[in-house]
Design an enzyme around this catalytic site. Structure first.
Site, PDB file in Angstrom:
ATOM      1  N   ASP A 257       0.869  -1.176   0.000  1.00  0.00           N
ATOM      2  CA  ASP A 257       0.000   0.000   0.000  1.00  0.00           C
ATOM      3  C   ASP A 257       0.907   1.228   0.000  1.00  0.00           C
ATOM      4  OD1 ASP A 257      -2.507   1.514   0.444  1.00  0.00           O
ATOM      5  OD2 ASP A 257      -1.716   1.918   2.437  1.00  0.00           O
ATOM      6  N   SER A 258       0.306   2.394  -0.197  1.00  0.00           N
ATOM      7  CA  SER A 258       1.070   3.630  -0.131  1.00  0.00           C
ATOM      8  C   SER A 258       1.644   3.855   1.275  1.00  0.00           C
ATOM      9  CB  SER A 258       0.158   4.803  -0.467  1.00  0.00           C
ATOM     10  OG  SER A 258      -0.919   4.824   0.453  1.00  0.00           O
TER      11      SER A 258
ATOM     12  N   CYS B 117     -11.127   2.731  -0.453  1.00  0.00           N
ATOM     13  CA  CYS B 117      -9.789   3.118  -0.021  1.00  0.00           C
ATOM     14  C   CYS B 117      -9.496   2.283   1.214  1.00  0.00           C
ATOM     15  CB  CYS B 117      -9.746   4.602   0.325  1.00  0.00           C
ATOM     16  SG  CYS B 117      -8.172   5.112   1.042  1.00  0.00           S
ATOM     17  N   THR B 118      -8.308   1.704   1.254  1.00  0.00           N
ATOM     18  CA  THR B 118      -8.030   0.766   2.338  1.00  0.00           C
ATOM     19  C   THR B 118      -7.783   1.459   3.688  1.00  0.00           C
ATOM     20  OG1 THR B 118      -5.723   0.655   1.583  1.00  0.00           O
ATOM     21  CG2 THR B 118      -7.215  -1.060   0.809  1.00  0.00           C
ATOM     22  N   HIS B 119      -7.782   2.783   3.698  1.00  0.00           N
ATOM     23  CA  HIS B 119      -7.726   3.499   4.974  1.00  0.00           C
ATOM     24  C   HIS B 119      -9.111   3.586   5.644  1.00  0.00           C
ATOM     25  CE1 HIS B 119      -3.808   5.029   3.712  1.00  0.00           C
ATOM     26  NE2 HIS B 119      -3.665   5.624   4.881  1.00  0.00           N
TER      27      HIS B 119
ATOM     28  N   CYS C 206      -4.210  -1.510  -2.039  1.00  0.00           N
ATOM     29  CA  CYS C 206      -4.406  -0.070  -2.172  1.00  0.00           C
ATOM     30  C   CYS C 206      -5.246   0.160  -3.426  1.00  0.00           C
ATOM     31  CB  CYS C 206      -3.039   0.592  -2.313  1.00  0.00           C
ATOM     32  SG  CYS C 206      -3.072   2.331  -2.775  1.00  0.00           S
ATOM     33  N   ASN C 207      -6.320   0.920  -3.288  1.00  0.00           N
ATOM     34  CA  ASN C 207      -7.176   1.181  -4.452  1.00  0.00           C
ATOM     35  C   ASN C 207      -6.483   2.063  -5.475  1.00  0.00           C
ATOM     36  OD1 ASN C 207     -10.340   0.393  -4.180  1.00  0.00           O
ATOM     37  ND2 ASN C 207      -9.375   0.563  -2.191  1.00  0.00           N
TER      38      ASN C 207
ATOM     39  N   GLU D  30      -4.745   9.284   8.935  1.00  0.00           N
ATOM     40  CA  GLU D  30      -3.322   9.077   9.270  1.00  0.00           C
ATOM     41  C   GLU D  30      -2.917   9.878  10.505  1.00  0.00           C
ATOM     42  OE1 GLU D  30      -0.395   7.811   7.366  1.00  0.00           O
ATOM     43  OE2 GLU D  30      -1.662   6.620   6.032  1.00  0.00           O
TER      44      GLU D  30
ATOM     45  N   TYR E 128      -0.628   8.232  -2.233  1.00  0.00           N
ATOM     46  CA  TYR E 128      -0.677   7.902  -3.652  1.00  0.00           C
ATOM     47  C   TYR E 128      -1.865   8.598  -4.329  1.00  0.00           C
ATOM     48  CZ  TYR E 128       2.718   3.953  -3.647  1.00  0.00           C
ATOM     49  OH  TYR E 128       3.839   3.149  -3.590  1.00  0.00           O
ATOM     50  N   GLY E 129      -2.889   8.849  -3.550  1.00  0.00           N
ATOM     51  CA  GLY E 129      -4.145   9.372  -4.107  1.00  0.00           C
ATOM     52  C   GLY E 129      -4.000  10.679  -4.871  1.00  0.00           C
TER      53      GLY E 129
HETATM   54  N1  DGL Z   1      -4.902   3.336   0.956  1.00  0.00           N
HETATM   55  C1  DGL Z   1      -4.857   3.958  -0.344  1.00  0.00           C
HETATM   56  C2  DGL Z   1      -6.006   3.494  -1.218  1.00  0.00           C
HETATM   57  O1  DGL Z   1      -6.641   2.489  -0.949  1.00  0.00           O
HETATM   58  C3  DGL Z   1      -4.938   5.455  -0.345  1.00  0.00           C
HETATM   59  C4  DGL Z   1      -3.991   6.224   0.418  1.00  0.00           C
HETATM   60  C5  DGL Z   1      -3.224   7.238  -0.381  1.00  0.00           C
HETATM   61  O2  DGL Z   1      -3.766   8.190  -0.951  1.00  0.00           O
HETATM   62  O3  DGL Z   1      -2.053   7.035  -0.410  1.00  0.00           O
HETATM   63  O4  DGL Z   1      -6.273   4.119  -2.207  1.00  0.00           O
END
Ligand code: DGL
Length: 268
Positions: free
Chosen positions: A11-12, A187-189, A74-75, A155, A43-44
């Site tokens: 993931d990011s 989003c996995t967060h 990570c999406n 976060e 990453y988003g």
């Molecule tokens: N956890 C990441 C996802 O599922 C997003 C976090 C990010 O933006 O880095 O997209």
């Protein structure tokens, strides 16, 4: 592939630990190697090209560890780099993503429904969910909304409080998310704010996060290929590309139990 080889996840940052946790719950005999690219988080907001470059570097690390599967937890990376990674690794290992199992789940559970989706800018801009759901040829109205404040908010440990309520409510009031029967947390967060969203929507809509759906589909894949590990005596490994104390303490919250993070820079 050998049954004893580990499962790689990345993931990011530490958000993908929600998926890692679900994987460990459903597959306790598997050894996992997790990579969080904390040096390049989030990453988003990054370009597709940047996410692809990071993902290839991470795949190299996980390939070196001999992973029998690499699950993109990570999406944003799944939407930008899945096809490229599949080509890059070829026959060396199997690449899975978090989007396909969710698309199948949405297709089987929400026919003739209005479905809302929230995710990062990268995921929403890619329209990957819209395209994949369209290819299922089912009657589902999907409306997406980019919610870029949620990842930094989570976060920083801002959930279940006044500020997170305000931010989430502001997003939920957006016109794209009106009159929906279900809301997909793409989003996995976001599993960390699932209950809060449930409360704020007064349980009137179904809130779906991907952790369990994705972990189940990984299990089905390992069963199909006959590469489930029967016994595991080795410990899991958690690597991050940039170490800070704040990541170390948040990791506990995401994984729901204490873990040791090791620094592993992506570029030497
Ligand atoms: N956890 C990441 C996802 O599922 C997003 C976090 C990010 O933006 O880095 O997209």
């Amino acid at each position: 592939m050998k049954k004893k080889q580990p499962i790689g996840l990345f993931d990011s940052g530490i958000g993908g630990l929600t998926v890692a946790k679900a994987v460990k719950n459903i597959l306790p005999n598997e050894r996992i190697i997790y990579f969080g690219d904390t040096a390049h988080l989030p990453y988003g907001d990054k370009s597709e090209a940047a996410i692809q470059a990071y993902s290839i570097k991470i795949a190299d690390v996980l390939l070196k560890e001999g992973c029998k599967v690499i699950l993109i937890a990570c999406n944003s990376a799944s939407s930008s780099a899945y096809e490229l990674l599949k080509e890059y690794v070829g026959k060396r290992t199997k690449i899975l993503n978090v989007i396909d199992p969710m698309v199948d789940f949405i297709g089987s559970n929400f026919q003739n429904k209005n479905v809302g989706l929230i995710g990062t800018k990268r995921t929403v801009l890619s329209q990957v969910y819209e395209k994949k759901i369209k290819s299922l040829d089912v009657d589902i109205a999907l409306n997406s909304l980019a919610t870029p404040l949620l990842v930094p908010m989570i976060e920083e440990g801002y959930f279940n409080n006044k500020i997170s309520h305000e931010i989430i409510e502001e997003y939920l009031n957006h016109e794209n998310l009106q009159n929906i029967d279900a809301l997909i947390l793409a989003c996995t967060h976001y599993p960390l704010i699932k209950e809060e969203i449930q409360d704020l929507t007064m349980n009137k809509i179904e809130i779906v996060d991907s952790a369990d759906v994705v972990a189940l589909s990984l299990k089905q894949y390992l069963e199909k290929e006959n590469i489930l590990n029967e016994k595991n005596d080795d410990s899991d490994t958690f690597l991050i590309s940039d170490f800070t104390e704040s990541f170390a303490s948040s990791a506990k919250t995401f994984f729901d139990s204490p873990i040791t993070l090791k620094q592993h820079p992506l570029w030497d």
